[in-house]
Every structure is written in C-alpha cells, then in structure tokens.
Design a protein around this motif. Structure first.
Motif, PDB file in Angstrom:
ATOM      1  N   ARG A  88      -2.804 110.279 -97.792  1.00  0.00           N
ATOM      2  CA  ARG A  88      -3.512 109.024 -96.926  1.00  0.00           C
ATOM      3  C   ARG A  88      -2.189 107.830 -96.789  1.00  0.00           C
ATOM      4  O   ARG A  88      -1.914 107.501 -95.858  1.00  0.00           O
ATOM      5  N   ALA A  89      -1.802 107.687 -97.794  1.00  0.00           N
ATOM      6  CA  ALA A  89      -0.498 106.584 -98.061  1.00  0.00           C
ATOM      7  C   ALA A  89       0.512 107.177 -97.088  1.00  0.00           C
ATOM      8  O   ALA A  89       1.247 106.643 -96.539  1.00  0.00           O
ATOM      9  N   GLU A  90       0.878 108.548 -97.379  1.00  0.00           N
ATOM     10  CA  GLU A  90       2.298 109.012 -96.723  1.00  0.00           C
ATOM     11  C   GLU A  90       1.700 109.080 -95.290  1.00  0.00           C
ATOM     12  O   GLU A  90       2.826 108.845 -94.402  1.00  0.00           O
ATOM     13  N   LEU A  91       0.793 109.501 -94.762  1.00  0.00           N
ATOM     14  CA  LEU A  91       0.508 109.384 -93.402  1.00  0.00           C
ATOM     15  C   LEU A  91       0.431 108.300 -92.802  1.00  0.00           C
ATOM     16  O   LEU A  91       0.941 108.111 -91.567  1.00  0.00           O
ATOM     17  N   GLU A  92      -0.070 107.194 -93.726  1.00  0.00           N
ATOM     18  CA  GLU A  92       0.009 105.833 -92.828  1.00  0.00           C
ATOM     19  C   GLU A  92       1.438 105.303 -92.809  1.00  0.00           C
ATOM     20  O   GLU A  92       1.707 104.391 -91.873  1.00  0.00           O
ATOM     21  N   ASN A  93       2.266 105.611 -93.891  1.00  0.00           N
ATOM     22  CA  ASN A  93       3.788 105.442 -93.863  1.00  0.00           C
ATOM     23  C   ASN A  93       4.548 105.921 -92.608  1.00  0.00           C
ATOM     24  O   ASN A  93       5.300 105.578 -91.990  1.00  0.00           O
ATOM     25  N   LEU A  94       4.072 107.228 -92.488  1.00  0.00           N
ATOM     26  CA  LEU A  94       4.434 107.824 -91.146  1.00  0.00           C
ATOM     27  C   LEU A  94       3.942 107.526 -90.103  1.00  0.00           C
ATOM     28  O   LEU A  94       4.864 107.535 -88.948  1.00  0.00           O
ATOM     29  N   ARG A  95       2.648 107.040 -89.928  1.00  0.00           N
ATOM     30  CA  ARG A  95       2.382 106.342 -88.598  1.00  0.00           C
ATOM     31  C   ARG A  95       2.975 105.137 -88.336  1.00  0.00           C
ATOM     32  O   ARG A  95       3.432 104.832 -87.096  1.00  0.00           O
ATOM     33  N   ARG A  96       3.448 104.385 -89.362  1.00  0.00           N
ATOM     34  CA  ARG A  96       4.030 103.205 -89.274  1.00  0.00           C
ATOM     35  C   ARG A  96       5.370 103.395 -88.908  1.00  0.00           C
ATOM     36  O   ARG A  96       5.898 102.713 -87.885  1.00  0.00           O
ATOM     37  N   ARG A  97       6.155 104.366 -89.408  1.00  0.00           N
ATOM     38  CA  ARG A  97       7.422 104.510 -89.076  1.00  0.00           C
ATOM     39  C   ARG A  97       7.466 105.059 -87.526  1.00  0.00           C
ATOM     40  O   ARG A  97       8.417 104.619 -86.974  1.00  0.00           O
ATOM     41  N   HIS A  98       6.497 105.915 -87.313  1.00  0.00           N
ATOM     42  CA  HIS A  98       6.591 106.567 -85.712  1.00  0.00           C
ATOM     43  C   HIS A  98       6.288 105.413 -84.771  1.00  0.00           C
ATOM     44  O   HIS A  98       6.873 105.499 -83.870  1.00  0.00           O
ATOM     45  N   ALA A  99       5.362 104.339 -85.083  1.00  0.00           N
ATOM     46  CA  ALA A  99       5.363 103.466 -84.388  1.00  0.00           C
ATOM     47  C   ALA A  99       6.509 102.510 -83.978  1.00  0.00           C
ATOM     48  O   ALA A  99       7.014 101.943 -83.143  1.00  0.00           O
ATOM     49  N   GLN A 100       6.963 102.133 -85.125  1.00  0.00           N
ATOM     50  CA  GLN A 100       8.400 101.300 -85.111  1.00  0.00           C
ATOM     51  C   GLN A 100       9.485 101.995 -84.188  1.00  0.00           C
ATOM     52  O   GLN A 100      10.219 101.598 -83.571  1.00  0.00           O
ATOM     53  N   GLU A 101       9.559 103.704 -84.432  1.00  0.00           N
ATOM     54  CA  GLU A 101      10.569 104.224 -83.916  1.00  0.00           C
ATOM     55  C   GLU A 101      10.086 104.168 -82.206  1.00  0.00           C
ATOM     56  O   GLU A 101      11.189 104.191 -81.475  1.00  0.00           O
ATOM     57  N   LEU A 102       9.124 104.451 -81.745  1.00  0.00           N
ATOM     58  CA  LEU A 102       8.544 104.435 -80.764  1.00  0.00           C
ATOM     59  C   LEU A 102       8.685 103.210 -79.815  1.00  0.00           C
ATOM     60  O   LEU A 102       9.478 103.014 -78.848  1.00  0.00           O
ATOM     61  N   GLU A 103       8.506 101.820 -80.500  1.00  0.00           N
ATOM     62  CA  GLU A 103       8.898 100.609 -80.176  1.00  0.00           C
ATOM     63  C   GLU A 103      10.375 100.655 -79.830  1.00  0.00           C
ATOM     64  O   GLU A 103      10.708  99.886 -78.623  1.00  0.00           O
ATOM     65  N   LYS A 104      11.153 100.852 -80.955  1.00  0.00           N
ATOM     66  CA  LYS A 104      12.623 100.905 -80.713  1.00  0.00           C
ATOM     67  C   LYS A 104      12.977 101.708 -79.368  1.00  0.00           C
ATOM     68  O   LYS A 104      13.883 101.347 -78.634  1.00  0.00           O
TER      69      LYS A 104
END
Length: 221
Positions: A88-104
């Motif tokens: 769950r923690a890894e999935l949350e980190n992956l989701r956060r990184r994906h959101a940041q990359e998408l925003e960039k």
C-alpha cells in the motif's frame, strides 16, 4: 517308710512342657493370621494403564500441535499484514510520483517546441531591426523573411503540425470551410479555386480548417 508320696513331684516337669507347646502353637497361629492380613493387594495390570497413558500423551501432543499451528498461522497473518502495508505504501508513492510527473508533463509539454520556436523569434527580430535601418535593402529583407518562414515551417513540421493548402483539390468538409461559391466552367464543381486562409492539423487532427472558395457549375446560357 515308703517313697510313694514323692511321685507327684516327679510328674510336675511335664506341665511346663505342655504350656510351652501350647504357647508355640498360639504364636504360629497368630503369625499365620497376620500373614493373611498383610497379603498385598494385587497391583493393576500394566496392560490396562498403558492405554490411558497413551491417550494422555496423544492429547498432550495434539494440544502442542494445535498451539504450534496457531502460532504459525498468527505469524503468517502478521507477515501478510506487513506485506499489504508495504504494498500500500509503495502504491501510494507510485501514485504520488505519477501525479507529479503528469503535472510536470502538462506544465512543460511545450518545452521542446518553445526551444525550437525561439530561433524563429530571433530571426524575426533580426529582420525587423534590419528593416529599421536607413537604406535597408528590400531584396535582402524579403530573402530574410522567406528564410524565417521556412524555419518556422520546419519547426512546425518537426512537432507534427501540418499545413492544409487545398488549392485545386476537391472540397473536403472535414478539413475545408467554404466561404463562398463561384461558378466556373474550367474546373469541375466542388473544386477549391481559392484558399483564403490555410488550415493546420496536429498529428493528423484538425486544428483549424482552411477557408476556401469552391467552384460550382456555371449557369446554362
């Protein structure tokens, strides 16, 4: 004088012998009676005690096995819980990184296009400054403008921007917008005879339709 009165005294020694024999017989009888009373009770046969001991050992072993199985199950559940938490923690980190990359990606999607476009702006500024100089040569300015236009076309083509210039082509309502109709006898009907404004596409999708004049069949004389 006669010796007969002394005979009773000779017979007296037989009485103690009789009493001693009777006493010995009584003692023997007493010993036999005590021996009967002290006879030990027969011990239970070992064969009957063995099944009970075996059942007790089996029950104790079953309890130990159940306890061990319970401990193993608890350890497995705890391990599974830890794995779920980590996943769950890894999935949350992956989701956060994906959101940041998408925003960039959204914010800097045109970064490359802007870099290429800057050279076009530089060329335009040079041409504008040259036109402001006294005695500017018109031919040189025209040549510089054509080179700048070609540079802009190259940049647009590099990023998938296509030009819609349908002169002398059949009218296509998906990419063309007719502004007027003109009777013509020299071309077939529904032919683009004039491009008022070019259109553009981005990777095959229409961005702006071309504004055109379309031919129609001339009226009979």
């Amino acid at each position: 004088m006669s010796m007969d009165p002394q005979r009773p005294e000779a017979a007296q020694p037989d009485a103690p012998q009789l009493d001693e024999a009777a006493l010995r017989a009584a003692v023997e009888a007493y010993k036999e009676a005590n021996a009967l009373d002290e006879t030990p009770t027969p011990a239970p046969e070992p064969a009957k005690a063995e099944p009970e001991a075996a059942d007790a050992q089996t029950e104790e072993r079953s309890i130990e096995e159940l306890s061990a199985a319970l401990d193993a199950a608890r350890a497995e559940i705890e391990d599974g819980r830890d794995q779920v938490l980590r996943a769950r923690a890894e999935l949350e980190n992956l989701r956060r990184r994906h959101a940041q990359e998408l925003e960039k990606a959204h914010k800097f999607a045109l970064d490359g296009f802007v870099r290429e476009l800057l050279q076009v702006r530089d060329s335009l500024e040079l041409g504008c400054n040259a036109a402001l100089e006294a005695g500017a040569d018109l031919g040189t300015l025209r040549e510089g403008t054509e080179l700048t236009l070609k540079l802009l076309g190259d940049v647009m083509e590099k990023f998938g921007v296509g030009v819609v210039d349908p002169l002398d082509q059949p009218f296509n309502p998906e990419f063309h917008q007719a502004m007027s109709m003109q009777p013509r006898e020299d071309v077939p009907p529904n032919t683009v005879v004039l491009v008022i404004q070019k259109g553009y596409t981005l990777n095959g999708r229409l961005v702006r339709p071309a504004l055109v004049m379309v031919s129609q069949q001339a009226a009979a004389s």
